[in-house]
Design a protein around this motif. Structure first.
Motif, PDB file in Angstrom:
ATOM      1  N   MET A 135      49.642 -43.414  84.043  1.00 25.08           N
ATOM      2  CA  MET A 135      48.679 -42.325  83.951  1.00 25.08           C
ATOM      3  C   MET A 135      47.373 -42.876  83.378  1.00 25.08           C
ATOM      4  N   HIS A 136      46.297 -42.498  83.984  1.00 24.53           N
ATOM      5  CA  HIS A 136      44.989 -42.914  83.496  1.00 24.53           C
ATOM      6  C   HIS A 136      44.600 -42.082  82.282  1.00 24.53           C
ATOM      7  N   LEU A 137      43.904 -42.707  81.382  1.00 23.99           N
ATOM      8  CA  LEU A 137      43.443 -42.007  80.191  1.00 23.99           C
ATOM      9  C   LEU A 137      42.278 -41.075  80.502  1.00 23.99           C
ATOM     10  N   ALA A 138      41.610 -41.302  81.596  1.00 30.66           N
ATOM     11  CA  ALA A 138      40.407 -40.522  81.922  1.00 30.66           C
ATOM     12  C   ALA A 138      40.734 -39.061  82.211  1.00 30.66           C
ATOM     13  N   TYR A 139      41.850 -38.778  82.850  1.00 32.06           N
ATOM     14  CA  TYR A 139      42.170 -37.405  83.229  1.00 32.06           C
ATOM     15  C   TYR A 139      42.349 -36.483  82.009  1.00 32.06           C
ATOM     16  N   PRO A 140      43.222 -36.833  81.053  1.00 34.99           N
ATOM     17  CA  PRO A 140      43.323 -35.946  79.888  1.00 34.99           C
ATOM     18  C   PRO A 140      42.069 -35.957  79.019  1.00 34.99           C
ATOM     19  N   ALA A 141      41.347 -37.078  79.009  1.00 38.10           N
ATOM     20  CA  ALA A 141      40.120 -37.130  78.206  1.00 38.10           C
ATOM     21  C   ALA A 141      39.047 -36.204  78.780  1.00 38.10           C
ATOM     22  N   VAL A 142      38.907 -36.194  80.104  1.00 35.47           N
ATOM     23  CA  VAL A 142      37.927 -35.300  80.730  1.00 35.47           C
ATOM     24  C   VAL A 142      38.329 -33.847  80.536  1.00 35.47           C
ATOM     25  N   LEU A 143      39.626 -33.557  80.674  1.00 34.74           N
ATOM     26  CA  LEU A 143      40.103 -32.198  80.447  1.00 34.74           C
ATOM     27  C   LEU A 143      39.864 -31.764  78.997  1.00 34.74           C
ATOM     28  N   ALA A 144      40.078 -32.691  78.052  1.00 37.63           N
ATOM     29  CA  ALA A 144      39.838 -32.375  76.646  1.00 37.63           C
ATOM     30  C   ALA A 144      38.352 -32.126  76.378  1.00 37.63           C
ATOM     31  N   VAL A 145      37.500 -32.903  77.024  1.00 35.94           N
ATOM     32  CA  VAL A 145      36.057 -32.690  76.862  1.00 35.94           C
ATOM     33  C   VAL A 145      35.650 -31.327  77.411  1.00 35.94           C
ATOM     34  N   LEU A 146      36.197 -30.964  78.569  1.00 39.55           N
ATOM     35  CA  LEU A 146      35.885 -29.646  79.143  1.00 39.55           C
ATOM     36  C   LEU A 146      36.387 -28.513  78.254  1.00 39.55           C
ATOM     37  N   LEU A 147      37.596 -28.654  77.715  1.00 37.20           N
ATOM     38  CA  LEU A 147      38.127 -27.638  76.806  1.00 37.20           C
ATOM     39  C   LEU A 147      37.282 -27.534  75.539  1.00 37.20           C
ATOM     40  N   PHE A 148      36.912 -28.695  74.987  1.00 35.92           N
ATOM     41  CA  PHE A 148      36.125 -28.687  73.759  1.00 35.92           C
ATOM     42  C   PHE A 148      34.744 -28.075  73.993  1.00 35.92           C
ATOM     43  N   CYS A 149      34.114 -28.414  75.113  1.00 30.33           N
ATOM     44  CA  CYS A 149      32.794 -27.844  75.408  1.00 30.33           C
ATOM     45  C   CYS A 149      32.876 -26.340  75.643  1.00 30.33           C
ATOM     46  N   THR A 150      33.944 -25.885  76.295  1.00 32.94           N
ATOM     47  CA  THR A 150      34.134 -24.452  76.484  1.00 32.94           C
ATOM     48  C   THR A 150      34.309 -23.751  75.144  1.00 32.94           C
ATOM     49  N   GLY A 151      35.095 -24.346  74.249  1.00 32.41           N
ATOM     50  CA  GLY A 151      35.272 -23.779  72.910  1.00 32.41           C
ATOM     51  C   GLY A 151      33.982 -23.786  72.109  1.00 32.41           C
ATOM     52  N   LEU A 152      33.225 -24.858  72.224  1.00 32.14           N
ATOM     53  CA  LEU A 152      31.948 -24.940  71.507  1.00 32.14           C
ATOM     54  C   LEU A 152      30.976 -23.879  72.001  1.00 32.14           C
ATOM     55  N   TYR A 153      30.938 -23.677  73.320  1.00 31.40           N
ATOM     56  CA  TYR A 153      30.096 -22.616  73.869  1.00 31.40           C
ATOM     57  C   TYR A 153      30.547 -21.248  73.347  1.00 31.40           C
ATOM     58  N   GLY A 154      31.852 -21.044  73.280  1.00 25.79           N
ATOM     59  CA  GLY A 154      32.366 -19.776  72.771  1.00 25.79           C
ATOM     60  C   GLY A 154      31.999 -19.543  71.317  1.00 25.79           C
ATOM     61  N   VAL A 155      32.035 -20.585  70.507  1.00 27.89           N
ATOM     62  CA  VAL A 155      31.662 -20.442  69.093  1.00 27.89           C
ATOM     63  C   VAL A 155      30.179 -20.135  68.950  1.00 27.89           C
ATOM     64  N   LEU A 156      29.344 -20.794  69.749  1.00 27.12           N
ATOM     65  CA  LEU A 156      27.899 -20.627  69.606  1.00 27.12           C
ATOM     66  C   LEU A 156      27.365 -19.367  70.277  1.00 27.12           C
ATOM     67  N   ALA A 157      27.994 -18.907  71.333  1.00 23.19           N
ATOM     68  CA  ALA A 157      27.423 -17.820  72.122  1.00 23.19           C
ATOM     69  C   ALA A 157      28.059 -16.463  71.851  1.00 23.19           C
ATOM     70  N   ARG A 158      29.285 -16.421  71.383  1.00 26.60           N
ATOM     71  CA  ARG A 158      29.978 -15.145  71.223  1.00 26.60           C
ATOM     72  C   ARG A 158      29.578 -14.455  69.935  1.00 26.60           C
ATOM     73  N   ARG A 159      29.673 -13.137  69.947  1.00 25.52           N
ATOM     74  CA  ARG A 159      29.338 -12.340  68.768  1.00 25.52           C
ATOM     75  C   ARG A 159      30.570 -11.678  68.149  1.00 25.52           C
ATOM     76  N   ASN A 160      31.669 -11.630  68.893  1.00 22.97           N
ATOM     77  CA  ASN A 160      32.884 -11.017  68.399  1.00 22.97           C
ATOM     78  C   ASN A 160      33.686 -12.056  67.613  1.00 22.97           C
ATOM     79  N   ALA A 161      34.146 -11.699  66.430  1.00 22.83           N
ATOM     80  CA  ALA A 161      34.840 -12.649  65.570  1.00 22.83           C
ATOM     81  C   ALA A 161      36.169 -13.094  66.170  1.00 22.83           C
ATOM     82  N   ILE A 162      36.847 -12.219  66.890  1.00 21.49           N
ATOM     83  CA  ILE A 162      38.113 -12.591  67.518  1.00 21.49           C
ATOM     84  C   ILE A 162      37.872 -13.657  68.592  1.00 21.49           C
TER      85      ILE A 162
END
Length: 125
Positions: A1-28
């Protein structure tokens, strides 16, 4: 298994979470975004543990520790959000900036502190 596949998926997940923290107004939703970021970190830990073929499986052990910390964080975070929602009627983060209780005003009612009139005399020390 290449390391790139889970690393890219982790980057996408982290960026999605970061966007959610910065852009959302609801605490949940912010708490859910933080969990998404922690899961991205867990994915990286396990992927690097498999890639390095660590005999102690330190990445997987650290992932279990991170999951336990995340569970405690979400439990305490939800309890705080529920108490704030019960007291204030909203879990909007923009409205939660002033969580400290305000001292009673001159008439005994709680409310915003009124600015003191400027007497023009400066204190000298």
């Amino acid at each position: 298994m290449h390391l790139a596949y889970p690393a890219v998926l982790a980057v996408l997940l982290f960026c999605t979470g970061l966007y959610g923290v910065l852009a959302r107004r609801n605490a949940i939703l912010v708490l859910m975004s933080v969990e998404l970021m922690l899961n991205a970190v867990n994915l990286n830990l396990v992927a690097f543990d498999v890639w390095l073929r660590d005999t102690l499986h330190a990445g997987q052990a650290l992932t279990l520790f991170t999951i336990a910390v995340a569970a405690a964080e979400i439990g305490i975070g939800l309890a705080i959000v529920l108490l704030v929602y019960r007291n204030r009627g909203s879990s909007d983060i923009d409205r939660l900036r002033d969580l400290a209780e305000r001292p009673a005003g001159p008439d005994g009612a709680d409310g915003p502190r009124q600015p003191q009139p400027d007497t023009g005399a400066e204190a000298t020390a």
